[in-house]
Write a protein that holds these residues in place. Structure first.
Motif, PDB file in Angstrom:
ATOM      1  N   THR A   1       0.849  -1.187   0.000  1.00 49.33           N
ATOM      2  CA  THR A   1       0.000   0.000   0.000  1.00 49.33           C
ATOM      3  C   THR A   1       0.883   1.235   0.000  1.00 49.33           C
ATOM      4  O   THR A   1       1.872   1.309   0.738  1.00 49.33           O
ATOM      5  CB  THR A   1      -0.924   0.029   1.229  1.00 49.33           C
ATOM      6  OG1 THR A   1      -0.184  -0.365   2.390  1.00 49.33           O
ATOM      7  CG2 THR A   1      -2.102  -0.923   1.048  1.00 49.33           C
ATOM      8  N   VAL A   2       0.530   2.218  -0.835  1.00 51.83           N
ATOM      9  CA  VAL A   2       1.265   3.478  -0.937  1.00 51.83           C
ATOM     10  C   VAL A   2       0.280   4.629  -0.794  1.00 51.83           C
ATOM     11  O   VAL A   2      -0.938   4.422  -0.784  1.00 51.83           O
ATOM     12  CB  VAL A   2       2.025   3.575  -2.278  1.00 51.83           C
ATOM     13  CG1 VAL A   2       3.138   2.542  -2.344  1.00 51.83           C
ATOM     14  CG2 VAL A   2       1.071   3.409  -3.463  1.00 51.83           C
ATOM     15  N   GLY A   3       0.811   5.842  -0.711  1.00 52.10           N
ATOM     16  CA  GLY A   3      -0.041   6.983  -0.433  1.00 52.10           C
ATOM     17  C   GLY A   3      -0.208   7.947  -1.588  1.00 52.10           C
ATOM     18  O   GLY A   3       0.137   7.658  -2.736  1.00 52.10           O
TER      19      GLY A   3
ATOM     20  N   ALA B   1       3.236   8.657  -6.899  1.00 53.54           N
ATOM     21  CA  ALA B   1       3.420   8.682  -8.354  1.00 53.54           C
ATOM     22  C   ALA B   1       4.876   8.460  -8.783  1.00 53.54           C
ATOM     23  O   ALA B   1       5.131   7.672  -9.701  1.00 53.54           O
ATOM     24  CB  ALA B   1       2.882   9.986  -8.939  1.00 53.54           C
ATOM     25  N   PRO B   2       5.859   9.119  -8.156  1.00 56.08           N
ATOM     26  CA  PRO B   2       7.252   8.855  -8.583  1.00 56.08           C
ATOM     27  C   PRO B   2       7.672   7.400  -8.401  1.00 56.08           C
ATOM     28  O   PRO B   2       8.384   6.844  -9.243  1.00 56.08           O
ATOM     29  CB  PRO B   2       8.074   9.798  -7.693  1.00 56.08           C
ATOM     30  CG  PRO B   2       7.131  10.884  -7.306  1.00 56.08           C
ATOM     31  CD  PRO B   2       5.804  10.215  -7.160  1.00 56.08           C
ATOM     32  N   TYR B   3       7.232   6.776  -7.311  1.00 58.56           N
ATOM     33  CA  TYR B   3       7.608   5.379  -7.073  1.00 58.56           C
ATOM     34  C   TYR B   3       6.928   4.463  -8.091  1.00 58.56           C
ATOM     35  O   TYR B   3       7.553   3.556  -8.659  1.00 58.56           O
ATOM     36  CB  TYR B   3       7.223   4.956  -5.649  1.00 58.56           C
ATOM     37  CG  TYR B   3       8.138   3.873  -5.088  1.00 58.56           C
ATOM     38  CD1 TYR B   3       8.576   2.801  -5.868  1.00 58.56           C
ATOM     39  CD2 TYR B   3       8.561   3.909  -3.756  1.00 58.56           C
ATOM     40  CE1 TYR B   3       9.420   1.821  -5.346  1.00 58.56           C
ATOM     41  CE2 TYR B   3       9.405   2.930  -3.238  1.00 58.56           C
ATOM     42  CZ  TYR B   3       9.822   1.888  -4.042  1.00 58.56           C
ATOM     43  OH  TYR B   3      10.655   0.911  -3.541  1.00 58.56           O
TER      44      TYR B   3
ATOM     45  N   ARG C   1       7.302   1.151 -13.115  1.00 58.64           N
ATOM     46  CA  ARG C   1       6.937   0.964 -14.528  1.00 58.64           C
ATOM     47  C   ARG C   1       8.190   0.945 -15.401  1.00 58.64           C
ATOM     48  O   ARG C   1       8.304   0.128 -16.326  1.00 58.64           O
ATOM     49  CB  ARG C   1       5.986   2.075 -14.984  1.00 58.64           C
ATOM     50  CG  ARG C   1       4.524   1.841 -14.613  1.00 58.64           C
ATOM     51  CD  ARG C   1       3.601   2.823 -15.307  1.00 58.64           C
ATOM     52  NE  ARG C   1       3.784   4.179 -14.815  1.00 58.64           N
ATOM     53  CZ  ARG C   1       3.110   4.691 -13.790  1.00 58.64           C
ATOM     54  NH1 ARG C   1       2.214   3.955 -13.151  1.00 58.64           N
ATOM     55  NH2 ARG C   1       3.320   5.936 -13.399  1.00 58.64           N
ATOM     56  N   GLN C   2       9.136   1.837 -15.107  1.00 57.89           N
ATOM     57  CA  GLN C   2      10.377   1.866 -15.879  1.00 57.89           C
ATOM     58  C   GLN C   2      11.180   0.567 -15.721  1.00 57.89           C
ATOM     59  O   GLN C   2      11.891   0.158 -16.635  1.00 57.89           O
ATOM     60  CB  GLN C   2      11.222   3.064 -15.449  1.00 57.89           C
ATOM     61  CG  GLN C   2      10.612   4.410 -15.821  1.00 57.89           C
ATOM     62  CD  GLN C   2      11.473   5.572 -15.385  1.00 57.89           C
ATOM     63  OE1 GLN C   2      12.693   5.506 -15.402  1.00 57.89           O
ATOM     64  NE2 GLN C   2      10.843   6.668 -14.978  1.00 57.89           N
TER      65      GLN C   2
END
Length: 311
Positions: free
Chosen positions: A69-71, A75-77, A82-83
């Motif tokens: 779970t992230v907050g 978005a950067p993570y 994805r990269q």
């Protein structure tokens, strides 16, 4: 086949204080501390146990599937994953929380003051292992307390072999809860300090824990590792690193080697050696996800260290 990695995703904020904490903290005034440290350098790293394990497993050519779970600041993570072509299908975004954050200040004597905000990790129990679909193996690494308990039970309920990796989450659980984890687990992985804490809290010796699982793995830093399995102890040597830059994430790199080896039906001596090599590669770089050897380089370094090829 994919390996499910249940654990934390976090940002590591690492700051350097050029002075010494001992010169700023007055021993007779510790009951009313009000102090500020000037930190001229700061860097932010992608971290968290699940992220670090997945990163290293991907380097080995494995198929990591992160459940975390992230907050609202994730978005950067997520773009970073994805990269790397690491799936985020089992990562839940909690819009009312921040992603887990670690703030580490290190002084000139390498002493550290650390603060950790769990943030979205506290909601990890909202994820369900069944949503991961078909996986060959799962690891439950440090995460939200309820999530660690529920994900372990769910994995075993679905017949998925489980590595229990309590890490820094171990102090959250009492002796009976830790015994429950051990009874659920197929494998247990701890470092030497965690092994001491685990035996103290459960009242079980290392040999008694090993009897309850298929393998107990204890890492011992520069002394290598020990694998207790089938009534035997396999001693794994430490692979000499190119340089010692930063130990952060070395344990996670070792866990990735375990996941890859078990998923590919390797023998325990080879699994331990590959895991040790991954820790050695990681420690030579600052940050937990900045080392980037090619698969061919990993294979060649394994051959150089041990005289045979693991694949």
């Amino acid at each position: 086949m994919r390996s499910l990695i249940c654990g934390s995703l976090a940002y590591d904020n690492i700051m350097q204080f050029d002075g010494r904490f001992s010169e700023s903290l007055l021993p007779d005034q510790l009951h009313k501390v009000n102090v500020s440290f000037l930190v001229p350098t700061m860097r932010r790293e992608f971290g968290g146990c699940a992220g670090n394990i997945a990163y290293n497993l991907k380097l080995l050519g494995g198929e990591p599937l992160i459940m975390a779970t992230v907050g609202q600041d994730s978005a950067p993570y997520l773009d970073h994953l994805r990269q790397l072509n690491i799936s985020s299908e089992c990562i839940r975004v909690i819009d009312t929380a921040f992603t887990g954050q670690c703030f580490i200040t290190t002084d000139a004597d390498s002493n550290q003051i650390t603060a950790f905000h769990p943030g979205a990790m506290s909601f990890s129990h909202q994820n369900q292992v069944a949503d991961a679909g078909s996986v060959k193996l799962a690891i439950v690494a440090p995460d939200g307390r309820d999530g660690m308990l529920e994900h372990s039970e769910q994995a075993i309920g679905l017949g998925i072999p489980l590595i229990f990796d309590p890490g820094q989450g171990l102090p959250m659980f009492n002796g009976e809860e830790l015994k429950h984890f051990i009874e659920l687990a197929t494998y247990v992985a701890v470092n030497d300090y965690e092994a001491e804490l685990l035996t103290n809290r459960t009242g079980l010796s290392l040999s008694q824990i090993a009897e309850r699982v298929q393998a107990l793995v204890v890492t011992r830093g520069e002394l290598g590792a020990e694998i207790f399995t089938g009534g035997e102890k396999i001693v794994i040597p430490c692979v000499e690193a190119d340089t010692i830059a930063d130990p952060t994430g070395c344990g996670d790199a070792f866990r990735a080697g375990m996941l890859f080896g078990l998923s590919n039906d390797m023998d325990w001596a080879t699994i331990g050696r590959l895991s040790s090599l991954m820790g050695s590669i990681k420690i030579a770089q600052q940050g937990p996800q900045n080392h980037a050897p090619s698969l061919a380089e990993i294979e060649d370094r394994f051959f150089s260290a041990f005289g045979y090829r693991y694949r």
